[in-house]
Design an enzyme around this catalytic site. Structure first.
Site, PDB file in Angstrom:
ATOM      1  N   GLY A 130       0.726  -1.238  -0.122  1.00  0.00           N
ATOM      2  CA  GLY A 130       0.169  -0.005  -0.111  1.00  0.00           C
ATOM      3  C   GLY A 130       0.919   1.289  -0.209  1.00  0.00           C
TER       4      GLY A 130
ATOM      5  N   CYS B 150       5.051  -6.076   1.870  1.00  0.00           N
ATOM      6  CA  CYS B 150       5.782  -4.771   1.860  1.00  0.00           C
ATOM      7  C   CYS B 150       5.070  -4.142   2.924  1.00  0.00           C
ATOM      8  CB  CYS B 150       5.413  -4.014   0.593  1.00  0.00           C
ATOM      9  SG  CYS B 150       6.276  -2.365   0.302  1.00  0.00           S
ATOM     10  N   TYR B 151       3.988  -3.408   2.616  1.00  0.00           N
ATOM     11  CA  TYR B 151       3.233  -2.577   3.840  1.00  0.00           C
ATOM     12  C   TYR B 151       2.540  -3.802   4.646  1.00  0.00           C
ATOM     13  CZ  TYR B 151      -0.398   0.008   6.052  1.00  0.00           C
ATOM     14  OH  TYR B 151      -1.170   0.504   7.241  1.00  0.00           O
TER      15      TYR B 151
ATOM     16  N   HIS C  93       8.026  -7.509  -3.540  1.00  0.00           N
ATOM     17  CA  HIS C  93       6.951  -7.836  -4.065  1.00  0.00           C
ATOM     18  C   HIS C  93       7.312  -9.025  -5.077  1.00  0.00           C
ATOM     19  CE1 HIS C  93       4.376  -4.008  -3.245  1.00  0.00           C
ATOM     20  NE2 HIS C  93       5.826  -3.559  -3.223  1.00  0.00           N
TER      21      HIS C  93
ATOM     22  N   GLU D  76       5.089 -10.685  -6.369  1.00  0.00           N
ATOM     23  CA  GLU D  76       3.892 -11.013  -7.549  1.00  0.00           C
ATOM     24  C   GLU D  76       4.681 -10.224  -9.055  1.00  0.00           C
ATOM     25  OE1 GLU D  76       2.800  -7.071  -5.443  1.00  0.00           O
ATOM     26  OE2 GLU D  76       3.721  -8.994  -5.142  1.00  0.00           O
TER      27      GLU D  76
ATOM     28  N   ASP E 274     -13.845 -10.790 -24.600  1.00  0.00           N
ATOM     29  CA  ASP E 274     -14.742 -10.923 -23.519  1.00  0.00           C
ATOM     30  C   ASP E 274     -16.330 -11.062 -23.809  1.00  0.00           C
ATOM     31  OD1 ASP E 274     -12.394 -10.131 -22.277  1.00  0.00           O
ATOM     32  OD2 ASP E 274     -12.956  -7.951 -22.316  1.00  0.00           O
TER      33      ASP E 274
ATOM     34  N   LYS F  20      -8.073 -11.213 -18.107  1.00  0.00           N
ATOM     35  CA  LYS F  20      -8.054 -11.515 -19.678  1.00  0.00           C
ATOM     36  C   LYS F  20      -7.509 -12.860 -20.044  1.00  0.00           C
ATOM     37  CE  LYS F  20      -8.896  -8.623 -22.494  1.00  0.00           C
ATOM     38  NZ  LYS F  20     -10.264  -8.134 -23.088  1.00  0.00           N
TER      39      LYS F  20
END
Length: 542
Positions: free
Chosen positions: A78, A105-106, A192, A194, A250, A398
């Protein structure tokens, strides 16, 4: 798992006590969102391990979490410091639930602070790539190689760890880059894992999901399709559904899914708002009716949409007006075609996240996430919408939609189509949208697509398109002065659209596209190339 069988119009069968949804979600990993733009990326990485994940508010209480029965919890990053007056805090009881938790992190700093440790402002912030030096190569860091590159973005650091915690890894600037209380199954990383820049980040996430949370890979395409069909039938019953078909992956996937679920109860309507690419409306209707045998009602609404945008230059206002006009046209046409109770939309998870309003508590000033841009099918919907919405893809990314499309028979040519915004070319024209500018951009866009396909780069790129700027510059053609528009080329590579990088295509290709545009498109005398990544930019200009 057994696929639904029989005629789509038959009554929905009674679900067993343990429904398919429970089977899918009993392996759920929950992400408490503290305002990080990467929260959805964490969810996507977890789903890549075939385990369901969902992002929820950090305000969720421990009792509410118990009702969800997650196998694990991730505290996101964050923008705040834990010492900010308005710093978001989670229910401290969550840390005592006995459920494995990973703070990122945060999220790690908050965990340390709430458990009695100490977080301070670092003498030197750490942003970008850093080498991770591993002190304990087991458990969370199994198969994460020594000196792996990890992505850092923090100004605070953990100075004192709570009782029971130990250091798993460090960097040159951060003594506590990864920590753990093994007994309580609490973990934290200052980097991070990710993001794609973190080498070994996926291995770390897999360790948390499988080894620490003991999850099983139940989140599969086949399982989602089965669940979605059951939910559609249960929700819709014998009512009729109107689908907003655009021809993109989509809405096309949604059309196939709905047709599979409810058959003739579905009516597809393509509203030609005048902002599509050259020749696409005609191709779309022919494709669905002649090859897919799914009837499509074609509505030519070009003039009314263009009139609705007259004089409008603000991109958010464009999106709002287009979204409102879409619904109005649907309402009018639905009365002509017969009553419809439901409106189906191909809304995706990133649409919802990027359209999220700034979440501020009026009492505390706590901030969760910042709205990046409104999507016409999310932020643009009117408050007096009379339809009930059907959005089976709302929780998918997606790449997950593409997998679903393939599994239910959607042709590869549509599955691999580049994302195209709902407002179409209206948000690729900066400033006011006019008929002249639309024609210019259509012709330029066609050239971009032709050359990208001719050079075999279409599948390698996430998106490739042109943007028209509302200014004019001086040029010279045939010894004559010109005063015409510039076109900007936007070619990007990405895995999910959440982050993206500008594509290093050959200069010769850029030169060819530029020459064709200035020679073949009347009204353009200059071509530029956008070399901005996301972040700090976005893929689209508006």
């Amino acid at each position: 798992m057994t696929r639904p069988t029989g005629n789509a119009s038959q009554p929905v069968e009674t679900l067993p006590t343990t429904t398919l949804q429970n089977q899918l979600h009993r392996q759920m990993i929950v992400i408490l969102d503290f305002g990080s733009q990467y929260s959805e990326l964490i969810a996507r990485r977890i789903r890549e391990t075939q385990v369901y994940s969902e992002v929820i508010s950090y305000r969720t209480s421990a009792e509410q979490l118990r009702q969800l029965s997650p196998k694990g919890i991730i505290l996101s990053g964050g923008p705040n410091s834990v010492y900010d007056d308005a710093a978001p805090q989670c229910d401290p009881e969550i840390l005592l639930m006995g459920i494995p938790i990973l703070g990122v992190c945060y999220g790690m700093q908050l965990m340390v602070q709430q458990l009695g440790g100490k977080v301070t402002r670092s003498q030197r912030g750490e942003y970008g790539k850093a080498e991770l030096h591993i002190d304990d190569p087991t458990d969370l860091l199994t198969n994460v190689e020594e000196s792996s590159t990890m992505w850092m973005s923090h100004g605070d650091s953990c100075q004192e760890l709570p009782d029971g915690f130990e250091v798993l890894a460090h960097t040159d600037n951060t003594p506590c880059a990864a920590i753990a209380d093994h007994q309580k199954h609490l973990y934290g990383v200052q980097f991070h894992p990710e993001v794609v820049h973190s080498v070994g980040g996926i291995a770390l996430i897999r360790n948390f999901v499988y080894h620490i949370c003991d999850c099983e890979p139940t989140w599969t395409t086949e399982a989602f399709v089965e669940e979605a069909i059951r939910e559609i039938r249960a929700k819709v019953g014998d009512k009729r559904v109107l689908l907003a078909l655009s021809g993109g992956v989509d809405s096309s996937t949604l059309a196939f899914l709905l047709h599979k679920a409810i058959g003739d109860q579905l009516t597809c309507m393509f509203i030609d708002q005048g902002f599509m690419r050259k020749l696409e409306p005609e191709r779309l209707v022919k494709l669905f009716q002649d090859e897919f045998h799914i009837p499509v009602e074609y509505v030519n609404a070009r003039d009314r949409f263009l009139a609705r945008l007259e004089g409008v230059t603000d991109p958010e206002e464009k999106r709002r007006r287009i979204g409102h006009e879409f619904i109005r046209v649907f309402e009018e046409q639905s009365k002509i075609l017969g009553p419809f109770d439901y409106l189906a939309q191909g809304t995706l998870y990133p649409d919802v996240i990027e359209s999220a309003d700034t979440n501020v508590d009026p009492k505390t000033g706590e901030r969760v996430a910042v709205k990046i841009k409104s999507h016409h099918n999310v932020g643009g919907l009117p408050k007096d919408l009379r339809f009930k919405l059907v959005e089976p893809l709302r929780k998918l990314f997606k790449d997950e939609v593409r997998k679903v499309g393939r599994s239910i028979g959607l042709p590869e040519a549509i599955v691999r189509r580049h994302p195209f915004p709902g407002p179409g070319l209206a948000i690729r024209i900066i400033g006011e949208v006019t008929a002249e500018r639309l024609n210019i951009l259509r012709d330029a866009d066609l050239i971009v697509r032709q050359e990208i396909n001719r050079h075999g780069l279409y599948k390698e790129l996430w998106q490739a398109f042109a943007v028209l700027l509302p200014i004019r510059s001086v040029g010279v053609m045939g010894d004559q002065r010109t005063y015409a528009y510039p076109v900007v080329l936007r070619l990007v590579s990405s895995e999910d659209g959440m982050t993206a990088d500008w594509s290093r295509v050959p200069y010769e290709l850029l030169e060819l596209i530029s020459n064709r545009i200035v020679n073949e498109v009347k009204g353009v005398n200059r071509v530029a190339y956008d070399i901005t990544s996301k972040p700090p930019g976005t893929i689209e200009w508006e």
